[in-house]
Motif scaffolding. Structure first.
Motif: not given
Length: 550
Positions: A452-460, A537-541
């Motif tokens: 799976x491809x996941x993010x730190x905040x579990x949002x896409x 948003x991709x900019x959030x990180x």
């Protein structure tokens, strides 16, 4: 207005019965937020915004929505003053270009004067029924810009032109949903994947359309509920149009989910007003629904069910505006006419590119921070339990059998790059199943490992790809004052977008994420409020990284 009230209101026009039934079939529970409904094979789109009028109009103004006509049905100012507040009328004026019209049955001075002050010419016309008069307004000048209250880092400093041709890297769920939403708008789409359709994490035999009832308003829970509603409507349409085959490719047979007993009363309060989304059922009704003995009450999602991801991707990518290119992507360069994608055996030219390659996405996108992580998951195939007739979820899941087998799982193996199936992972899946279904000693017929491809905040991650160096320069003062408002939009890499990080919720998140991205590329009204757009948003990180230094 709930569906019952809507049905009663529209019953006065029997000649509209077919349209009414189509609307009622899609009409959502009163869940706060934006609900996008599609009619006539996507030729008509209806966005329903459920929430306070000041909240909704502020979100429209934040998105610079352009409105052609307003019908202001908010009762007179004496009965509903919030409808006619300065904030609401400022938002309406901001969204109204020259030539925009507005109408209302209220002809009070507290309506006419503020509209006139905001650039509308005001006229009275004969009313309808018991209404002697109605007010008609025509916008004759632009309004002053509203003061922003947050740095617009989720917006692009150089918005793209509406594309005629988009390349999508990745033919899994993320890429398929993005391509399908774009193709439905008449855009030519080239989907590029070296291995073909749904060969990685999207290649599992079955998956459940999952939803969790949030305890409070927060981006993860709010997006999850809205995405679930949008996804299940899409799957109903695909099944009813026989694009997907019932019982073979998919079935919206409902889903039962366990829940901690100490949350019983709180959960009951949360679902009481949302009976079409979920309800609590006792163990006897749960057995009737599922076809198998259960020892506890369950949370029933009647609109949910299971989907076979690969046939779904194949169906989405069969759209006549989509071509599949089985080739490996190498690099991307800008040209005078757009973008040039160099692949292993050919070049592809497009106006925009969407990177949707799952765990491989962050290695393909240059000069930006995409902190995705690959998490190993192993599914297990077991012989059919023929009585099971709905999906069931605990720590794992099981759905009605297809081809004499169930697909159960999946493990959630952090920091584990092992691509080989393991008997220990099969045993883990069986133990999870046994924990709430008391199913022991099932034979293992097969297994599959994917990541799976996941993010730190579990949002896409969905949107335009920022230029990290330029973004850091523009917003560097946020590291000293995280609340400072910088009015400029985010520097982006022109024509480059991303849709990734769906995690284990690809079947739920993917449809709305793809629809949002297609709306963004086409400069259409967006199906999400700003707080959710910023959350995806991709900019959030990069912004969070800056603010951590403050």
């Amino acid at each position: 207005m709930n569906a019952t009230d809507l049905d009663r209101a529209l019953s006065h026009w029997p000649e509209l019965n077919d349209i009414k039934q189509s609307l009622l079939a899609r009409y959502p529970d009163p869940i706060p937020g934006t609900h996008r409904l599609a009619f006539l094979d996507g030729n008509i789109t209806l966005d329903l915004w459920f929430g306070d009028v000041a909240w909704a109009t502020t979100r429209w103004a934040e998105q610079d929505l352009r409105v052609d006509a307003w019908y202001l049905d908010g009762f007179a100012p004496s009965k509903n003053s919030s409808m006619w507040s300065d904030q609401v009328l400022d938002n309406i004026a901001h969204c109204s270009p020259k030539g925009c019209t507005a109408s209302t049955f209220s002809v009070a001075g507290k309506v006419k004067i503020p509209l006139r002050e905001r650039g509308f010419n005001i006229y009275k016309k004969p009313g309808f029924g018991r209404k002697r008069e109605q007010l008609f307004a025509l916008k004759h000048r632009d309004s002053k810009h509203l003061t922003i209250d947050a740095t617009p880092w989720h917006k692009s400093s150089t918005p793209n032109a509406r594309p005629e041709h988009v390349a999508v890297i990745g033919a899994g769920l993320a890429g398929s949903f993005a391509a399908y939403a774009l193709a439905n708008r008449g855009i030519k789409v080239s989907v590029i994947d070296p291995e073909g359709i749904a060969t990685q994490a999207s290649g599992n035999a079955q998956g459940v359309v999952y939803c969790r009832i949030p305890k409070r308003h927060a981006p993860l829970g709010d997006f999850g509920v809205l995405a679930f509603r949008y996804a299940t409507q899409l799957y109903r349409d695909l099944l009813s149009n026989e694009v997907l085959q019932e019982g073979v490719d998919a079935s919206l047979c409902g889903m039962l989910h366990t829940f901690p007993r100490d949350t019983d009363s709180e959960l009951a309060l949360n679902v009481h007003k949302l009976p079409n989304l979920a309800r609590i059922v006792d163990e006897h009704e749960a057995r009737t629904i599922s076809g198998i003995a259960l020892s506890q009450p369950m949370l029933h999602f009647p609109q949910s069910g299971w989907i076979a991801p690969k046939p779904l991707c194949q169906a989405l990518l069969s759209h006549p505006n989509i071509e599949l290119i089985k080739d490996g992507f190498e690099n991307l360069t800008s040209t005078d006419s757009g973008l040039k994608l160099k692949c292993n055996s050919q070049n592809v030219f497009a106006d925009c590119v969407v990177f949707a390659a799952g765990t491989g996405t962050k290695d393909l996108v240059a000069n930006t921070l995409l902190p995705t992580k690959a998490i190993r998951g192993q599914t297990t195939q077991i012989p059919a339990i023929n009585t099971i007739k709905s999906a069931l979820c605990n720590e794992g899941y099981i759905a009605p059998a297809v081809g004499g087998q169930h697909c159960i799982g999946a493990t959630f193996d952090l920091d584990d790059a092992d691509t080989s199936p393991r008997s220990a992972s099969d045993q883990e899946n069986l133990e999870k199943l046994d924990a709430f279904l008391a199913i022991k000693d099932r034979q293992v017929l097969g297994h599959r490992v994917a990541f799976r491809c996941t993010t730190p905040d579990y949002l896409p991650i969905v949107g335009a790809v920022p230029n990290d160096d330029a973004m850091q320069d523009l917003y560097q003062s946020l590291q000293f004052d995280g609340k400072k408002i910088i009015p400029e939009a985010c520097p982006v890499q022109p024509g480059i977008f991303v849709l990734t990080g769906l995690g284990s919720r690809g079947l739920t998140y993917g449809p709305l994420a793809g629809e949002f991205l297609a709306s963004l590329l086409n400069h259409e009204p967006l199906p999400l409020a700003n707080e959710l757009i910023r959350a995806l948003s991709p900019a959030r990180f990069g912004i969070r990284q800056l603010k951590k230094r403050s």
